[in-house]
Write an enzyme that holds these catalytic residues in place. Sequence first.
Site, mmCIF file in Angstrom:
data_model
loop_
_atom_site.group_PDB
_atom_site.id
_atom_site.type_symbol
_atom_site.label_atom_id
_atom_site.label_comp_id
_atom_site.label_asym_id
_atom_site.label_seq_id
_atom_site.Cartn_x
_atom_site.Cartn_y
_atom_site.Cartn_z
ATOM 1 N N HIS A 1 0.817 -1.214 0.000
ATOM 2 C CA HIS A 1 0.000 0.000 0.000
ATOM 3 C C HIS A 1 0.858 1.273 0.000
ATOM 4 O O HIS A 1 0.334 2.373 -0.209
ATOM 5 C CB HIS A 1 -0.911 -0.001 1.232
ATOM 6 C CG HIS A 1 -2.174 0.793 1.043
ATOM 7 N ND1 HIS A 1 -2.423 1.577 -0.066
ATOM 8 C CD2 HIS A 1 -3.268 0.924 1.828
ATOM 9 C CE1 HIS A 1 -3.609 2.147 0.045
ATOM 10 N NE2 HIS A 1 -4.142 1.780 1.210
ATOM 11 N N ASP B 1 -2.293 2.320 -4.425
ATOM 12 C CA ASP B 1 -3.494 2.766 -3.707
ATOM 13 C C ASP B 1 -4.645 1.789 -3.934
ATOM 14 O O ASP B 1 -4.586 0.909 -4.801
ATOM 15 C CB ASP B 1 -3.894 4.167 -4.172
ATOM 16 C CG ASP B 1 -2.895 5.226 -3.726
ATOM 17 O OD1 ASP B 1 -2.241 5.008 -2.683
ATOM 18 O OD2 ASP B 1 -2.749 6.246 -4.433
#
Length: 406
Positions: free
Chosen positions: A369, A373
């Site tokens: 992450h 995204d």
Amino acid sequence: MILEMKVPSPGESIKEVEIATWLVKDGDYVEKDQAIAEVDSDKATLELPAEASGVITLKASEGDTVAVGAVVCLIDTAAAKTAAVAPAAPAVAEKPAEAPKAEAPKPAPAPATTYAAQAPSPAARKILDEKNLQPSDVVGTGKGGRITKDDAVNAVASMGTPTGGNRGSERTKLSMLRRKVAERLVSAKNETAMLTTFNEVDMTNIYALREQYKDEFKNKHGVGLGFMSFFTKAVTRALQLYPDVNSMIDGQEKISYNFCDISVAVSGPKGLMVPVMRNAENLSFRGVEAEIKRLALRARDGQITVDEMTGGTFTISNGGVFGSMLSTPIINPPQSGILGMHNVVDRPIVRNGQIVIAPVMYVALSYDHRIIDGRESVGFLVAVKEALENPVAILMDNNPKKALEL
């Protein structure tokens, strides 16, 4: 002439290896190019071939860590090959006749224990019956050897957990490869912001294509038409649509690639290995299936090289071949994403407003992450799902025979 055999360099970044197994014994005669040892690096297990024929003298033991370029054995190339001679059987000495042994006197029989001495008290009898114990298994401390309630309670307490099964254990040293894998997995968990997103794929159309063309495909190309070619084509397409998934973090910089080197998890004799299909975006269905077969055979035979397992940009792992229904695959660093495939099970789904039974596979995308995204991760997995559920239109340009080179 005595030839010193040194550890060759398995790869540019590898400085030492571990002697996993000697395939010959000290003093054996070996032929040139014969595999004499298996050595573990932190990336692969490799065979060490003899550089000449002759009698070998080992200079390292199994489990030893040796530097690249160090001498691990000597080969006497002047020694002649001789046939092994079986040792002569030792002469068996004739046993002298033994004098007959005198019969030992029989011990006097023990006095019989009376029933009254063994008979438990009513309270003790209840406890023994509940635990399936026999009075003869309990020593009575009451008058005349009678079994009391305390005797029964103590006997039950001494039973403990039933035993009798094998309770042995074995301690073995982890190979260098396994230790490195462990370090990388812990590093991936500790140093990445790993998340997993899931989806499901209706495999009906892929099943229909395989059923229609599998025999013709195998007869022409010599390889089977499996799921991996469809998934690889779907993944490379999705990576081009969502390039952040095909990127890596290097310090404070992001490295993005305009090619798709797909790492494929395959099972080998030393455990899971992850060889790489180079420029998979340019491979046809036949090319993917042929390359996966080649890499799987090399991994199975212990012939995979470090170069063949280095440099992937994304990984596909097929736990479904082992029966996995759902999992969260762990990122293969320094990559930023891995797709987990799972088993195909007939499940009820809604199609055109109707509940139908269809072959369904759950898929999982684990991603870092820090660089990917939620929009990119979910969009990537949806793109994979769309391509797999509409393979003719999206992956085959509406011409299956041409795409399969039939």
